[in-house]
Enzyme design. Structure first.
Site, mmCIF file in Angstrom:
data_model
loop_
_atom_site.group_PDB
_atom_site.id
_atom_site.type_symbol
_atom_site.label_atom_id
_atom_site.label_comp_id
_atom_site.label_asym_id
_atom_site.label_seq_id
_atom_site.Cartn_x
_atom_site.Cartn_y
_atom_site.Cartn_z
ATOM 1 N N ILE A 256 -3.853 -3.174 -6.232
ATOM 2 C CA ILE A 256 -4.149 -1.762 -6.450
ATOM 3 C C ILE A 256 -3.058 -1.009 -5.698
ATOM 4 O O ILE A 256 -2.758 -1.315 -4.548
ATOM 5 C CB ILE A 256 -5.580 -1.385 -5.958
ATOM 6 C CG1 ILE A 256 -5.814 0.133 -6.014
ATOM 7 C CG2 ILE A 256 -5.900 -1.905 -4.582
ATOM 8 C CD1 ILE A 256 -7.284 0.543 -5.726
ATOM 9 N N SER A 257 -2.409 -0.064 -6.376
ATOM 10 C CA SER A 257 -1.241 0.590 -5.793
ATOM 11 C C SER A 257 -1.614 1.384 -4.547
ATOM 12 O O SER A 257 -2.772 1.757 -4.330
ATOM 13 C CB SER A 257 -0.606 1.544 -6.802
ATOM 14 O OG SER A 257 -0.339 0.879 -8.016
ATOM 15 N N GLN A 258 -0.589 1.665 -3.754
ATOM 16 C CA GLN A 258 -0.722 2.528 -2.578
ATOM 17 C C GLN A 258 -1.123 3.939 -3.029
ATOM 18 O O GLN A 258 -0.560 4.455 -3.998
ATOM 19 C CB GLN A 258 0.647 2.542 -1.905
ATOM 20 C CG GLN A 258 0.734 3.371 -0.672
ATOM 21 C CD GLN A 258 2.133 3.302 -0.072
ATOM 22 O OE1 GLN A 258 2.926 2.425 -0.417
ATOM 23 N NE2 GLN A 258 2.416 4.230 0.820
#
Ligand code: SAH
Length: 200
Positions: free
Chosen positions: A54-56
């Site tokens: 899950i992206s930053q």
């Protein structure tokens, strides 16, 4: 770091109030696997299933801001992952279509997004776009592509905008203008216009 502190940090970098409001409305911990929930409000990527991430939050915010979304927009996302980016987009536009190539993540995201009525999650190779609902006002790719997939350019409206990482370079595409947005690290895009993909 708690949820308010994360939002305060994002406010330092993101000027668009609508984007900040979307982050206030969507709880990232709903999209993080249970084992990592206590890290949900740290501004870092986190593992989901199948070696993906899950992206930053700041990356999600910068890409969302760059897309310059209007309420009436129809958006295509390539790389659903946890569904978090799709949830953020859904607060800003009319309809989100998001494609995930991995079955386990398709199921994870479908569950996470069950209450987001204007998001449709599809198990598909998004490097081919999703022709049935084209053209799109906005397209966002959240995996690193070797090149800009032709079908995505074809499925973007003439006035549309696309945000896509090519290698480590993030680009904003509008017509034949290409703006460099900075350097970001993503998992690779797979499929016909990405690296080879073998379903497990
Ligand atoms: N946007 C996601 C982060 C995704 S990580 C989030 O908010 O959580 C990138 C995702 O792209 C991974 O889940 C990976 O499986 C997926 N992916 C890679 N190639 C793809 C393709 N060709 N079509 C659809 N999804 C793809």
């Amino acid at each position: 770091m708690n949820r308010d502190e994360l939002i305060d940090d994002l406010k330092k970098r993101i000027k668009d109030k609508k984007v900040i409001r979307a982050f206030e409305e969507v709880d990232r911990s709903d999209f993080v696997p249970e084992a990592y929930r206590r890290y949900a409000y740290i501004d870092d990527p986190l593992p989901i299933a199948e070696g993906q991430t899950i992206s930053q939050p700041l990356t999600v915010a910068l890409m969302t801001e760059a897309l310059d979304i209007r309420k009436n927009h129809k958006i295509l996302e390539v790389g659903t992952g946890s569904g978090y980016q799709a949830a953020i987009l859904s607060r800003l536009c009319k309809r989100v279509f998001t494609t995930e190539i991995r079955k386990e993540l398709f199921e994870f995201a479908s569950k996470n997004l069950r209450n987001y009525r204007n998001v449709k999650v599809m198990l598909a190779d998004g490097s081919l776009g999703y022709g049935k609902e084209a053209p799109y006002d906005r397209i966002i790719v959240t995996a690193s592509a070797p090149h800009i997939p032709g079908p995505l350019l074809k499925q973007l409206k003439r006035s549309g905008k696309m945000v896509i990482p090519v290698g480590d370079d993030m680009f904003l595409i509008k017509g034949n203008r290409k703006t460099h947005l900075g350097y970001f690290s993503f998992v690779p895009l797979r499929g016909v216009h990405g690296q080879p993909f073998k379903a497990p």
